[in-house]
Structure formats: C-alpha cells, structure tokens
Design a protein around this motif. Sequence first.
Motif, short mmCIF file in Angstrom:
data_model
loop_
_atom_site.label_atom_id
_atom_site.label_comp_id
_atom_site.label_asym_id
_atom_site.label_seq_id
_atom_site.Cartn_x
_atom_site.Cartn_y
_atom_site.Cartn_z
N TYR A 196 1.00 -4.59 6.10
CA TYR A 196 0.45 -3.23 6.64
C TYR A 196 -0.39 -2.57 5.41
CZ TYR A 196 3.71 -2.91 10.28
OH TYR A 196 4.29 -3.12 11.45
N ASP A 244 0.70 -1.24 0.04
CA ASP A 244 0.12 0.04 0.00
C ASP A 244 0.79 1.26 -0.12
OD1 ASP A 244 -2.63 -1.22 -0.23
OD2 ASP A 244 -3.17 -0.37 1.59
N TYR A 245 2.31 1.38 0.37
CA TYR A 245 2.93 2.34 0.38
C TYR A 245 2.77 3.19 -0.99
CZ TYR A 245 6.72 5.58 1.09
OH TYR A 245 7.56 6.62 1.55
N GLY A 271 -6.10 3.68 -1.02
CA GLY A 271 -5.82 4.36 0.06
C GLY A 271 -7.20 4.81 0.66
N TYR A 312 -0.13 4.21 8.10
CA TYR A 312 -0.23 2.96 7.62
C TYR A 312 -0.41 2.12 8.82
CZ TYR A 312 1.58 4.56 3.33
OH TYR A 312 2.04 5.43 2.08
N LEU A 344 5.54 -0.81 7.07
CA LEU A 344 5.07 0.77 6.45
C LEU A 344 5.03 1.80 7.58
CD1 LEU A 344 2.90 0.06 3.65
CD2 LEU A 344 5.04 0.17 3.65
N SER A 347 -2.84 0.98 4.10
CA SER A 347 -3.42 2.50 4.28
C SER A 347 -4.27 2.42 5.43
CB SER A 347 -3.89 2.86 3.04
OG SER A 347 -2.98 3.29 2.09
#
Length: 463
Positions: free
Chosen positions: A385, A334-335, A404, A376, A370, A387
């Motif tokens: 991990y 998700d980063y 996100g 996160y 994250l 958002s």
Amino acid sequence: EGGGDMAARDGSGPEGLCGPERPGSGGLVLLGLAPGAPSCPHGPALLFVKTSQGKEAGRFYACSACRDRKDCNFFQWEDEKVSETRLAAREEYNRNHQPSFTHKQNVERYKNFVLLPLSKRRFCQECQQLLLPAEWEKHLDHQFLCDISTAQLKSPSQLLYPLENKKTNAQYLFADRSCQFLLDLIIDLGFRRVLSVGTPRLHEMIQSKASQGEDFRVRSLLLDIDFRYSQFYTEDEFCHYNMFNHYFFGGEASRETCRKFLYQDNGERVIMVTDPPFGGLVEALASSFKKLMAMWKETEKEGRNNQEMPMFWIFPYFFESRILEFFPSFSMMDYQVDYDNHALYKHGKTGRRQSPVRIFTNLTPSMIVLPVEEGYRFCAICQRYVSSGNQHCEICDSCTSKDGRRWKHCVLCKKCVKPSWFHCNNCNCCALQNHTCEKTDAGCFVCGKAGHKRSTCPSLSHT
Ligand code: SAH
Ligand code: ZN
Ligand code: ZN
Ligand code: ZN
Ligand code: ZN
C-alpha cells in the motif's frame, strides 16, 4: 515551546545532501556500549568519539538517555583514572537519583488510591503523582487535580503532562486515529501480545480495552524510561527501561518479566512496537532492539532459524537508510503517523504539513493494509500500500515517493527525487534550487579519507 526535537530533525534530514553523511551534532560519533562502561543514574554510559577537523580528538563516556546536559551531566574520558572516593560518590549519587518510591511501593499506593472515594482522589500536577490523603499537607501549595475518576486512571497519558520540551523524553503522543489504526492492524494480523517500547498510549489503549471486553484478547507490556507510569501499572504491565542501552532499572526481576512476556505461547503471536525519540542515536536503538529480538529468539530451543520477532519501528522517513543499515529485512510503509501534541505533524488538512513519521517493519509489506479512505492505494507491482500521490516510476520500477507527494525521476541521478529539487551540475546530484553548492570531495567524517563512511572508519576499529 515543544517540538524542538522533531522540528530540528526535520530541518537536518529531509533536504539532506547527496555527499557522505554529516555528523549528528558537533563532531560526535557514537561508538556504543563498551564492556565495563561506567554508569550514571540511567544505566551504563555510551562511548563517544569527539572529532575535530577529521581527526579523533578524544573518547568519552556520556549518558545514554539524556542528550541535554541539564538532564544528566555524566561525563568521563575513556582513559580517565577515577579515584575510589569519586567512584563511591558516584554510586551514592546514582542511588540518590532513583525515584523516591519503588515500583512495588507505587503499586501498593495505587491499590490504596482506588479504594478512596472520588472526593479524596488527588493528583499533584507539580510532582506528577497520585496523592494519598496523608500526603496532602506536603503538596498544599502545589497545583492538583481533584476527583480523579477510574477513567482518568485508565488513561495516564492524558493525566500526565507529556515531557515534550525535554530533549530527553520527547514524548509525542499518538493521535487517537493513528493509535486506533495501529491496534486494528495488530489485531488483524493476528497478534495477541504487544511489547510496547516507548509507546505508552498504545499500551494504555490495549490495557483499557482488555479491562472492558472479555472478547478482547490482546495483552501489552510497556517498556519506558518514564517512571511516572509505574504509578498506574503493575510490575507485570510496566518495566522501567532505557532503550538506548537496553537497561532494566528494576534489575533481573524486571528483565525476567520481559522475557516471560515474550516466552508466553511459545513466543508466537507477539509483536514489538516502538516509537523512540528521534534523537539520532539509531545505532544505540538498533543494538537494544536486537537484544530484545534475541531474547525472543531464545523461546525456541533449536533457535528460530532466520526468523525475527515481528516489529514496528515508528520513525521519520529520512532515517530510512540508517534503519535499513541495521535491519536489512525492514521496509518502510507509507502510512503517516500522527501525533496529538505536535501541531506540525497532525494529519494534513488544507495547507497543513504532513507527518514525516512512518512505520518500519520486517513483516511482508503486502500484509500491512493501509486505509483507502485516508488516501492510500495498493500498488500491484510493488505489492504494498502506498500514498495516493506516490506514483509508480517505470524506470526505478517502484513507488519512490517518501513523503506522499509525487516525486520525479532524474536521469542523471538515476533515481526519483523530490518535486522541489533540480539537478545541479556542480554538486552532481539533485538539490533545492537555492542550495549552496558543497564540495564533492568530502570523505569520511572521522578521518577525512574517501571511500568509506564514519560508521566503517578504520581509525575507529577498536570495538
Ligand atoms: N507515540 C508514543 C509515544 C512516543 S514518545 C505513544 O503515544 O504511545 C517517546 C516515548 O519514549 C516516550 O514515552 C518516552 O518516555 C520514551 N522514552 C524516551 N527516552 C527513552 C529511553 N531512553 N528509554 C525508554 N523509553 C524512552
Ligand atoms: Zn544519565
Ligand atoms: Zn508501485
Ligand atoms: Zn524513478
Ligand atoms: Zn539529479
């Protein structure tokens, strides 16, 4: 005006339709690297199929690296007979279109450059070149920078202008925050070597820390098509490389440098990090990356059973299914990766758009920690991990948001969809409220028949 590449992608990707895949541009399908393909200055050309109204309308070779004809206009029909004279002319053309200095010469020039007092250190902005005093005369009517410091030499990505308006290079440089995050992650995961493929800023951060601190043990090798970097790095630190056809411009010696780098320490503790231009030639990239992975695999005599070279592939989330098609072991993190020179994709403060760019990796997702302070959190069920806005959907049994925002589950589609989407009974899938309904009978893009996608079309079965 920069940003065209990413912005265009963004338009075509995320609001995508539910039907079969639409072609990237004007009815072109990539077949890939064919044996005996002709070469342009950027190495072997790629084979494409042109289609019109669902029928194959011809196959041709075009430059692998340049999607803009202005950058390289190489074109040849697959069955075209090329005369000896034209072949000779082409070879001559390819030779003439190589950089004016070799990498070796550039390394020599750099050595002389750093011996100069500050007052004699000039960088020509027009030629994007470090100048030795004897060359000043030729660049007098060019813009140049003076007093080039050691610090500047250590951050060439700041000195060189990003080649962002050129479709070919599409250089989007990491924001410091994202670059630092990547490096910290790499260190925390215990890696010691980074094969930086199209990540000059990450390479530069590693090089610069390595030259400062003795306890910093990470090393990096940069593979990039941007030859300007050869002015700042030795032949052990930079290879002129084309990631769309796995071509080493420096020939066997350069390939050997890469191989040696991967072989060090028995191939242990090395990770490849890549951030390619988002031009959509995913299959070409995947095929090159597989070759780099294979190079690493050769480090073990018995062959590494089922092991893959660890990799971070940085790419927009809407390419997820394409990447997974080629690398089923990968998952998307998700980063949100942020960039310096792309206003749209800087980290979202109020009202700012969020970056669509993610990390795809074959490492276990739970290992990719994250930052909580950037919003996160760890999902214990998904074991990764996510958002903070990414809610775990009970029905899908996963954290389903890609961007996100909180997504919603559609019982008819049997999956989660974007918050802005609604179920359309016409299309039989979810879409934006104001979408124009699409015919649902669209089949394969190449032959028009239902039941398969263009990538598996039987009419393209020759390779
Ligand atoms: N975010 C990265 C840069 C990514 S931009 C960073 O800050 O380090 C894409 C990079 O890929 C650029 O460095 C560009 O020069 C390189 N590149 C573009 N086309 C390429 C090709 N065909 N082969 C290898 N590298 C390429
Ligand atoms: Zn070319
Ligand atoms: Zn979850
Ligand atoms: Zn769901
Ligand atoms: Zn739906």
